[in-house]
Design an enzyme around this catalytic site. Structure first.
Site, PDB file in Angstrom:
ATOM      1  N   SER A 230      -6.933  14.919  -8.440  1.00  0.00           N
ATOM      2  CA  SER A 230      -7.682  13.757  -8.941  1.00  0.00           C
ATOM      3  C   SER A 230      -8.091  12.872  -7.763  1.00  0.00           C
ATOM      4  O   SER A 230      -8.108  13.337  -6.619  1.00  0.00           O
ATOM      5  CB  SER A 230      -6.824  12.972  -9.943  1.00  0.00           C
ATOM      6  OG  SER A 230      -7.580  11.984 -10.582  1.00  0.00           O
ATOM      7  N   ASN A 231      -8.419  11.621  -8.021  1.00  0.00           N
ATOM      8  CA  ASN A 231      -8.758  10.695  -6.943  1.00  0.00           C
ATOM      9  C   ASN A 231      -8.247   9.298  -7.295  1.00  0.00           C
ATOM     10  O   ASN A 231      -7.607   9.105  -8.328  1.00  0.00           O
ATOM     11  CB  ASN A 231     -10.271  10.698  -6.693  1.00  0.00           C
ATOM     12  CG  ASN A 231     -11.036  10.367  -7.950  1.00  0.00           C
ATOM     13  OD1 ASN A 231     -10.864   9.296  -8.524  1.00  0.00           O
ATOM     14  ND2 ASN A 231     -11.883  11.283  -8.413  1.00  0.00           N
ATOM     15  N   HIS A 232      -8.539   8.323  -6.436  1.00  0.00           N
ATOM     16  CA  HIS A 232      -7.918   6.993  -6.579  1.00  0.00           C
ATOM     17  C   HIS A 232      -8.683   6.057  -7.516  1.00  0.00           C
ATOM     18  O   HIS A 232      -8.340   4.878  -7.607  1.00  0.00           O
ATOM     19  CB  HIS A 232      -7.803   6.327  -5.208  1.00  0.00           C
ATOM     20  CG  HIS A 232      -6.827   7.003  -4.303  1.00  0.00           C
ATOM     21  ND1 HIS A 232      -5.489   7.059  -4.586  1.00  0.00           N
ATOM     22  CD2 HIS A 232      -6.996   7.667  -3.129  1.00  0.00           C
ATOM     23  CE1 HIS A 232      -4.861   7.723  -3.624  1.00  0.00           C
ATOM     24  NE2 HIS A 232      -5.769   8.107  -2.733  1.00  0.00           N
ATOM     25  N   SER A 233      -9.702   6.539  -8.204  1.00  0.00           N
ATOM     26  CA  SER A 233     -10.455   5.641  -9.087  1.00  0.00           C
ATOM     27  C   SER A 233      -9.544   5.066 -10.172  1.00  0.00           C
ATOM     28  O   SER A 233      -8.732   5.776 -10.753  1.00  0.00           O
ATOM     29  CB  SER A 233     -11.610   6.421  -9.732  1.00  0.00           C
ATOM     30  OG  SER A 233     -12.180   5.636 -10.759  1.00  0.00           O
ATOM     31  N   ALA A 298     -15.609   8.515 -11.286  1.00  0.00           N
ATOM     32  CA  ALA A 298     -15.483   9.357 -10.087  1.00  0.00           C
ATOM     33  C   ALA A 298     -14.945  10.719 -10.547  1.00  0.00           C
ATOM     34  O   ALA A 298     -13.745  10.992 -10.435  1.00  0.00           O
ATOM     35  CB  ALA A 298     -14.538   8.712  -9.089  1.00  0.00           C
TER      36      ALA A 298
END
Ligand code: CTP
Length: 421
Positions: A230-233, A298
């Site tokens: 995943s990502n930091h959004s 994102a």
């Protein structure tokens, strides 16, 4: 819309912290407080309204004063508090207050107050103000769940709605008395009431009645039963956009991945998804009727080529057996499904060559606007409450905005969208 509404009364969620303050600047709000235990929350509502720039006149009923003192409101609003209908020097208070008010909110409204308001009583200051005002009126009932379910109370609420008053359904959750358990009867949270008041006060613009699809937050790509990519959004920017569009009167669907922030309990259509492919499907399903698509999410660009059915074990120093494959670009994939005139808005989060990369994405994804921000700047981008963005359009110079709260950035983006609609 194929969505689950984050509906009033159906949400137990508390404070999201994301509410635009724009419509309250310098506006006169009459806050009526009646005698329920939820009146302790009215002090917070008075505080929020004042912080948002409103001038708040508080009217307390006799029974409200049993629960909360006028000094509390006087200190919070910096203004006198009213509660007397007939008395020396007060003869015309109900007319003066009613005329000055640009919006009137009664929170909490007890069952008794609903009955008196529904039948046009004017035996104390607050109900007299209610009869005398031309301003829009919002009522936030609060009572025991069996009282709220009582047919007479329901008839009173229906009668008030028929008279044009906005009556919020009470929230569901634990009630004041420890013996009562949970039920529908809680006063809506002050932040929720503030958001609804904002929608009442907001002048009708081009987004009023339009359908807008906002995506928010990250997506997650499963790797095995315990891990994901995943990502930091966090979803803050998308939620701010959705709330501000709703306040402007739009019908808003929010397609969101697992976010770190809650959706405010307003009238948003919430469509939760997990993976980029699920987000793409949800966007496609909503696209046909949308006037505007804002891709603030994102989505993960990659996913594991294979999802392991069992937990992947460590292999004593050997490289991890993870092969990635590219996900669909959702925005680009919508190009053929957009109805004529639909606006497509994207975001570009870059570490380098911000404007060049953003302009390239604007072109490549067939966008009307792209909101560019740098992943290298402190206080902007993922997770922060503020953002510094540059808005690029198909024609016109890039517009660099200063560092601002995301709520304000959202409004400025929506201003640009309205200008293009
Ligand atoms: N986006 C999308 N589908 C994806 C990835 C991104 O629709 N699979 C959208 C984002 O929501 C955003 C815009 O495309 O509005 C740009 O996203 P960004 O991550 O900045 O760019 P990418 O297109 O993913 O390109 P790159 O990662 O190579 O910079």
């Amino acid at each position: 819309m194929s969505c689950r509404a984050a509906a009033l009364g159906a949400s137990k969620r508390g404070r999201s912290g994301i509410h635009s303050v724009r419509p309250f600047d310098g506006r006169r709000v009459l806050l009526g407080v009646t005698g329920g235990i939820a009146s302790y929350k009215s002090a917070w509502l008075a505080r929020l309204l004042t912080q948002a720039g409103a001038q708040v006149d508080v009217v307390l009923t006799r029974s409200a004063r049993e629960f909360i003192g006028s000094s509390t409101f006087e200190a919070l609003t910096g203004r006198p508090v009213y509660s007397v209908l007939i008395g020396d020097g007060h003869a015309l208070d109900h007319l003066k207050l009613a005329r000055a008010a640009e919006v009137m909110v009664i929170a909490p409204a007890t069952a008794d107050f609903l009955a008196r308001a529904a039948h046009g009583h004017a035996d104390e200051l607050l109900s007299a103000c209610l009869l005398a005002t031309d301003a829009p009126v919002m009522i936030a009932p609060a009572m025991n769940d069996r009282m709220w379910a009582n047919p007479q109370v329901q008839a009173n609420a229906a009668s008030l709605r028929k008279q044009g008053r906005v009556v919020l359904d009470p929230g569901i959750g634990p009630l004041a008395s420890p013996d009562e358990g949970a039920g529908q009867g809680r006063m809506q949270e002050p932040e929720t009431i503030l958001a609804h008041l904002g929608r009442l006060l907001e002048p009708r613009g081009k987004l009023y009645g339009r359908r807008i699809v906002v995506t928010a937050g990250p997506t997650r790509e499963p790797l095995d039963p315990v891990r994901y990519l995943s990502n930091h959004s966090t979803g803050k920017m998308g939620v701010a956009l959705a709330a501000a569009a709703w306040r402007r009167g739009a019908e808003v669907a929010v397609i969101h991945g697992p976010m770190a922030v809650a959706l405010p309990a307003i009238g948003l259509c919430a469509i939760p998804v997990e993976t980029t492919s699920e987000m793409a499907d949800a966007v496609r399903a909503e696209l046909g009727l949308a006037d505007v698509l804002v891709m603030a999410a994102a989505p993960a660009d990659f996913r594991p080529a294979a999802v392991s059915g069992a937990k992947i074990k460590k292999r004593l120093g050997a490289p991890a057996p993870i092969e990635l494959t590219e996900n669909l670009d959702i925005l680009s994939s919508t190009r053929d499904g957009r109805k004529p005139g639909m606006l497509a808005v994207g975001f570009a989060l870059e570490t380098d060559d911000l404007l060049v990369n953003a302009a390239r994405k604007l072109e490549k994804k067939g966008l009307d606007l792209i909101v560019a921000n740098s992943a290298r700047e402190a206080g902007a981008g993922f997770g922060s409450d503020t953002n510094r963005v540059t808005i690029l359009s198909r024609d016109g110079a890039p517009e660099a905005l200063p560092l601002l709260p995301k709520t304000e950035v959202a409004d400025l983006i929506l201003d640009r969208i309205e200008a293009l609609l």
